[in-house]
Design an enzyme around this catalytic site. Structure first.
Site, mmCIF file in Angstrom:
data_model
loop_
_atom_site.group_PDB
_atom_site.id
_atom_site.type_symbol
_atom_site.label_atom_id
_atom_site.label_comp_id
_atom_site.label_asym_id
_atom_site.label_seq_id
_atom_site.Cartn_x
_atom_site.Cartn_y
_atom_site.Cartn_z
ATOM 1 N N LYS A 1 0.867 -1.172 0.000
ATOM 2 C CA LYS A 1 0.000 0.000 0.000
ATOM 3 C C LYS A 1 0.909 1.229 0.000
ATOM 4 O O LYS A 1 1.950 1.232 0.679
ATOM 5 C CB LYS A 1 -0.873 -0.043 1.258
ATOM 6 C CG LYS A 1 -1.881 1.079 1.384
ATOM 7 C CD LYS A 1 -2.729 0.886 2.641
ATOM 8 C CE LYS A 1 -3.803 1.955 2.773
ATOM 9 N NZ LYS A 1 -4.642 1.761 3.976
ATOM 10 N N SER B 1 -9.688 1.909 3.186
ATOM 11 C CA SER B 1 -8.805 2.675 2.328
ATOM 12 C C SER B 1 -7.820 1.820 1.532
ATOM 13 O O SER B 1 -7.249 2.319 0.558
ATOM 14 C CB SER B 1 -8.020 3.672 3.173
ATOM 15 O OG SER B 1 -7.134 2.996 4.044
ATOM 16 N N SER C 1 -9.871 -0.510 7.394
ATOM 17 C CA SER C 1 -9.292 -0.268 6.064
ATOM 18 C C SER C 1 -8.589 -1.459 5.410
ATOM 19 O O SER C 1 -8.226 -1.383 4.242
ATOM 20 C CB SER C 1 -8.296 0.898 6.141
ATOM 21 O OG SER C 1 -8.989 2.115 6.039
#
Lengths: 95, 486
Positions: free
Chosen positions: B78, B153, B177
């Site tokens: 990420k 997210s 997330s």
């Protein structure tokens, strides 16, 4: 609404955020809704409840006071917009 | 079987047997990423050159017999994890020009074990969002239905794993997330105990809630990665000094006698009926494996979302004060004075949702409001943690839905922050209480995936992974692949 433009302008100033004029209407509306939403916390009975300090009840760990970092200023400053002689440049503060 | 459809565990076997090299595997996956990324928008940066070089080194290490436990296996990070020499944007215009001068501990540990990093995945800006729509780089699309959100997210991570672009991705979870995007894309999402994995080099959102984890296609792969990522790190002041168990060792053991808590409030009106049915089916599978179910109560569940939306913005407003246009990040041009430089750099560099969270946090911490909001929220947070503690006196883990519904359409909730926030109702509690949790695919509703959410005691990752793995030995939901990516 729980907030108005004057209040939101004050919050934005505290947060050092410059908002465009057209951003204010939506900000006032949405922030008011968020504040109204979190206001339901006031219904909870929290008398005698200690506010949480750490999710695992752990204490802050301390480290020995020893030099562990090396100076790599030049490499770190490659991400800065304006530097000179190892210093970060900003607009003039004192006339 | 083509390499892209294999799990990390299967790929490790293939590499070991010499069926293919890491270089061949990496090249094949880079090609697949290049073919599908335009459709999915799952990546912010593709690190092809670095990946091929790392793969070549892994192949040499294998030949020399010196490879680590993940030697030559492909992963992605990420874009919240600082990666030395690579752009680390956190999904924000603010950091669009930021080349990290150092590696996050997670990045360092995975690299040391021999993992090959193919790129950095798209995400909600500063991890603030549940749909990946707040990213400066545009929304990620859900491989199961391109009109839908992959969750957020960690949306780029979940979409790339679901679409078989990569077998595993790192993620971070502050309120759901990792688990929510995993549920919405039919992948496995593990959020470890707070403090289990180092936060060093992971761009901070809400420091008392943030935790790094993984998105994979099997619980076994999650166990494999967690074993490498977990552990004490003196560079993270809230890292916990506790030995890391061998997470793979126990996952083969039976769950007979495991006590599984079912929360009454989880199956209330807020839950989509068909989602609820799939979750109940999954719980029945656990029972068929010898687990017993017990009803438990989380009386303050409804207050978890409002508590979170005080605590998380408060910490975010403090953490994000470092972005000032001076040392790194976006800098406004032609500033009149220092104040103007700060305010305009931040006003231009942050997107709408991030500004909203900073302002919410600034408000709840400001003079006259601190006691009513921040202090109160930390008290309610303690009540919520106490509820879990009480529940775990009776049960080993809690099972329920990960999300109230399957993936929603892009654009559907973007103008309604409260509706967006309520998407995290089932996941936020684990963050507030610092507990480990996992989402496991447990069925489809109208061809869209649904997740089973398991929460355990502090440091109960072994129980979570064993239960999830045993479930996956009985079911095939984790093997379901979106049609367009088969």
């Amino acid at each position: 609404m729980s907030l108005d433009k004057v209040k939101v302008q004050h919050i934005a100033m505290l947060a050092r955020l410059k908002l465009a004029d057209e951003e204010y209407a939506s900000s006032v509306e949405k922030l008011s809704r968020i504040v109204d939403f979190v206001d339901q916390l006031s219904q909870a009975d929290t008398s005698d409840v200690r506010p949480m300090a750490h999710p695992l009840d752990a204490a802050q760990r301390l480290r020995p006071d020893a030099v562990t970092e090396t100076v790599e200023r030049d490499r770190y400053q490659q991400n800065a917009a304006a530097v000179s002689d190892g210093l970060y440049l900003v607009p003039k503060v004192i006339e | 079987m083509s390499v892209y459809s294999q799990t990390l565990t299967e790929l490790a076997t293939g590499l070991e047997a010499g069926e293919f090299t890491s270089l061949e595997l990496t090249a094949a996956l880079l090609e697949r990423i290049a073919a599908h990324n335009e459709t999915l928008n799952a990546f912010i940066t593709i690190t092809a050159d670095e990946a091929l070089a790392a793969a070549a080194r892994a192949d040499e290490a294998r030949a020399a017999g010196t490879g680590g436990t993940l030697n030559g296996l492909p992963i992605v990070h990420k874009d919240i994890f600082c990666t030395r020499g690579v752009k680390t944007s956190c999904g924000s215009k603010m950091l669009d020009n930021f080349i990290s001068p150092y590696d996050a501990t997670v990045v360092e540990k995975l690299a040391a074990a021999g993992a090959v990093v193919l790129g950095k995945t798209n995400m909600d800006e500063f991890a603030m969002g549940s749909s990946n729509e707040t990213s400066f780089y545009g929304p990620v699309r859900n491989p199961w239905n391109l009109e839908c959100s992959p969750g957020g997210s960690s949306g780029g991570s979940s979409a790339s794993v679901a679409a078989r672009l990569i077998p595993a991705a790192t993620g971070t979870d502050t309120g759901g997330s990792i688990r929510q995007p995993a549920a919405l894309t039919g992948t496995v999402g593990l959020k470890p105990t707070y403090g289990r994995v180092s936060r060093y080099g992971m761009i901070a959102f809400a420091s008392s809630l943030d935790q790094a984890g993984v998105i994979t296609r099997s619980a076994e792969d999650a166990a494999r990665l967690l074993g490498v990522m977990a552990g004490f790190d003196e560079r993270d002041s809230t890292s916990i000094e506790q030995a890391v168990p061998d997470y793979l060792a126990g996952i083969g053991e039976s769950i007979r006698g495991l006590r599984v808590g079912i929360v009454r409030q989880h199956f209330d009106a807020g839950l989509d009926e068909q989602c609820g049915a799939r979750v109940k089916d999954a719980i029945a599978v656990l029972e068929s494996l010898g687990a017993t179910t017990v009803e438990v109560d989380l009386p303050n569940l409804d207050l978890s979302v409002p508590t979170y939306y005080v605590v998380a913005p408060a910490e975010c407003s403090s953490n994000l004060s470092r972005f000032d246009g001076v040392r790194f990040g976006h800098r406004a041009e032609n500033a009149e004075d220092l104040e103007d430089l700060y305010c305009r750099s931040r006003g231009e560099g942050f997107g709408d949702e991030v500004k909203r969270r900073i302002m919410t946090g600034t408000y709840v911490l400001s003079a006259g409001y601190y006691d009513a909001y921040y202090l109160k929220a930390q008290q309610v947070r303690q009540l919520i943690a106490d509820d879990f503690k009480q529940a775990f006196a009776d049960v080993d883990l809690i099972a329920g839905p990960t999300t109230p519904s399957p993936a929603f359409k892009l654009g559907d909730k973007v103008d309604d922050p409260i509706q967006m926030y309520l998407n995290d109702i089932y996941t936020i509690g684990a963050n507030l209480a610092g507990l480990p949790a996992i989402s496991v695919p447990c069925g489809l509703v109208d061809d869209m995936p649904v997740g089973l959410h398991l929460v355990s005691r502090h440091f109960g990752e072994e129980t979570l992974l064993r239960c999830a793995h045993q479930y996956q030995l009985q079911t095939d939901w984790h093997k379901a692949c979106p049609e367009a990516f088969k």
